[in-house]
Design a protein around this motif. Structure first.
Motif, mmCIF file in Angstrom:
data_model
loop_
_atom_site.group_PDB
_atom_site.id
_atom_site.type_symbol
_atom_site.label_atom_id
_atom_site.label_comp_id
_atom_site.label_asym_id
_atom_site.label_seq_id
_atom_site.Cartn_x
_atom_site.Cartn_y
_atom_site.Cartn_z
ATOM 1 N N SER A 1 57.916 -23.178 26.581
ATOM 2 C CA SER A 1 59.146 -23.113 25.798
ATOM 3 C C SER A 1 58.892 -22.750 24.351
ATOM 4 O O SER A 1 59.819 -22.440 23.616
ATOM 5 C CB SER A 1 59.877 -24.459 25.879
ATOM 6 O OG SER A 1 59.066 -25.467 25.335
ATOM 7 N N ILE A 2 57.630 -22.811 23.903
ATOM 8 C CA ILE A 2 57.300 -22.512 22.519
ATOM 9 C C ILE A 2 57.106 -21.006 22.317
ATOM 10 O O ILE A 2 57.173 -20.486 21.220
ATOM 11 C CB ILE A 2 56.024 -23.285 22.094
ATOM 12 C CG1 ILE A 2 56.268 -24.778 22.278
ATOM 13 C CG2 ILE A 2 55.636 -22.992 20.665
ATOM 14 C CD1 ILE A 2 55.040 -25.622 22.017
ATOM 15 N N SER B 1 57.758 -17.191 21.961
ATOM 16 C CA SER B 1 58.899 -16.427 21.467
ATOM 17 C C SER B 1 59.599 -15.728 22.618
ATOM 18 O O SER B 1 58.984 -15.245 23.563
ATOM 19 C CB SER B 1 58.422 -15.386 20.450
ATOM 20 O OG SER B 1 59.450 -14.466 20.166
ATOM 21 N N THR C 1 65.220 -17.232 17.925
ATOM 22 C CA THR C 1 63.956 -17.788 18.400
ATOM 23 C C THR C 1 63.416 -18.845 17.450
ATOM 24 O O THR C 1 62.757 -19.783 17.879
ATOM 25 C CB THR C 1 62.915 -16.672 18.561
ATOM 26 O OG1 THR C 1 62.753 -15.994 17.308
ATOM 27 C CG2 THR C 1 63.350 -15.677 19.615
ATOM 28 N N GLN D 1 65.151 -22.117 18.162
ATOM 29 C CA GLN D 1 64.711 -22.638 19.454
ATOM 30 C C GLN D 1 63.323 -23.254 19.346
ATOM 31 O O GLN D 1 63.057 -24.319 19.915
ATOM 32 C CB GLN D 1 64.709 -21.530 20.496
ATOM 33 C CG GLN D 1 64.431 -22.056 21.913
ATOM 34 C CD GLN D 1 64.444 -20.956 22.939
ATOM 35 O OE1 GLN D 1 63.858 -19.902 22.723
ATOM 36 N NE2 GLN D 1 65.095 -21.203 24.065
ATOM 37 N N SER D 2 62.430 -22.603 18.613
ATOM 38 C CA SER D 2 61.092 -23.150 18.415
ATOM 39 C C SER D 2 61.150 -24.469 17.654
ATOM 40 O O SER D 2 60.414 -25.409 17.965
ATOM 41 C CB SER D 2 60.209 -22.150 17.665
ATOM 42 O OG SER D 2 59.992 -20.989 18.437
ATOM 43 N N THR E 1 62.173 -27.131 20.017
ATOM 44 C CA THR E 1 61.068 -27.451 20.915
ATOM 45 C C THR E 1 60.056 -28.357 20.232
ATOM 46 O O THR E 1 59.592 -29.338 20.810
ATOM 47 C CB THR E 1 60.374 -26.165 21.391
ATOM 48 O OG1 THR E 1 61.316 -25.369 22.104
ATOM 49 C CG2 THR E 1 59.204 -26.490 22.304
ATOM 50 N N TRP E 2 59.715 -28.035 18.970
ATOM 51 C CA TRP E 2 58.732 -28.850 18.249
ATOM 52 C C TRP E 2 59.270 -30.243 17.950
ATOM 53 O O TRP E 2 58.514 -31.219 17.915
ATOM 54 C CB TRP E 2 58.299 -28.145 16.961
ATOM 55 C CG TRP E 2 57.316 -27.046 17.202
ATOM 56 C CD1 TRP E 2 57.504 -25.706 17.034
ATOM 57 C CD2 TRP E 2 55.983 -27.199 17.696
ATOM 58 N NE1 TRP E 2 56.373 -25.006 17.390
ATOM 59 C CE2 TRP E 2 55.422 -25.902 17.794
ATOM 60 C CE3 TRP E 2 55.208 -28.302 18.067
ATOM 61 C CZ2 TRP E 2 54.129 -25.683 18.247
ATOM 62 C CZ3 TRP E 2 53.912 -28.079 18.528
ATOM 63 C CH2 TRP E 2 53.381 -26.778 18.613
#
Length: 217
Positions: A4-5, A7, A156, A159-160, A163-164
């Motif tokens: 999921s990390i 791009s 992106t 989203q990253s 995720t983090w």
């Protein structure tokens, strides 16, 4: 989680559609887990009603519902890897569910410490529940917030970030579980040493003798 990390621009594209997984989720493997967790959900719900241990039961039922939802999403993901909603659902469901399982375990550890004798644990029995469940709740909110950001992100970068944030929640959860395991094994070691100094009725709480020897316990 590592997938999921990546791009979105780097993800595999199949038939003009983005493959959010970068692979095809196994239908058989995920189907087996879906069946197992569905069965456990039924059994755990029945056990909760039978024992009336509501906190433990609710924690496990909620965790198992998330597992079932996560694996439903993964089974559907076998047929459609381009569905972002399915991808987010399986991440959130499968990463947050252990928080509910651990909350149930933290609570029941306090009960077990009481049944054997609070003198064998480093904290008072209910302090385990209060301390570790607090960290569990923090982990749930952090992971939920990260999942919300990731699912609603328009780019992106966002989203990253989401995720983090979820990874941060997982780190809190892992640290909490590691510290808990120290207390758990220390408690077991104390029980082992106590057994060398007398009979069970002498060294452990006598009023809970029948509970300790019940089949359900």
């Amino acid at each position: 989680m590592s997938y999921s990390i990546v791009s979105l621009l780097e993800r595999e594209v199949i038939d003009g559609k983005i493959n959010y997984y970068d692979f095809v989720p196994s239908l058989v493997g995920n189907g087996i887990y879906l069946g197992v967790f569905s069965l456990l959900l039924i059994l755990q719900f029945s056990l909760a009603v039978y024992t009336k241990q509501w906190w433990f039961g609710i924690c496990y039922v909620c965790g198992l519902i998330l597992e079932v939802l996560g694996y439903i999403a993964r089974v559907d993901g076998h047929f459609d890897q381009s569905s972002r909603s399915l991808y987010i659902l399986q991440i959130i469901g499968l990463t947050i569910s252990p928080c509910f399982f651990m909350a149930g375990i933290y609570y029941i550890f306090g009960k077990i410490a009481t049944i054997y004798g609070s003198q064998y644990s480093r904290l008072r029995p209910m302090q385990y529940s209060a301390f570790f469940i607090t960290f569990d709740v923090i982990a749930v909110f952090v992971q939920g917030a990260g999942g919300g950001i990731a699912s609603s992100a328009s780019g992106t970068g966002s989203q990253s970030l989401g995720t983090w944030i979820m990874v941060g929640g997982l780190i809190v959860q892992v640290i909490s579980m590691t510290v808990f395991l120290f207390f758990w094994f220390d408690f077991l070691h104390s029980l082992k040493r106590a057994r060398k100094h007398g009979s069970e009725r002498e060294v452990f709480e006598e009023r809970y003798y029948e509970i300790r020897h019940s089949k359900l316990f």
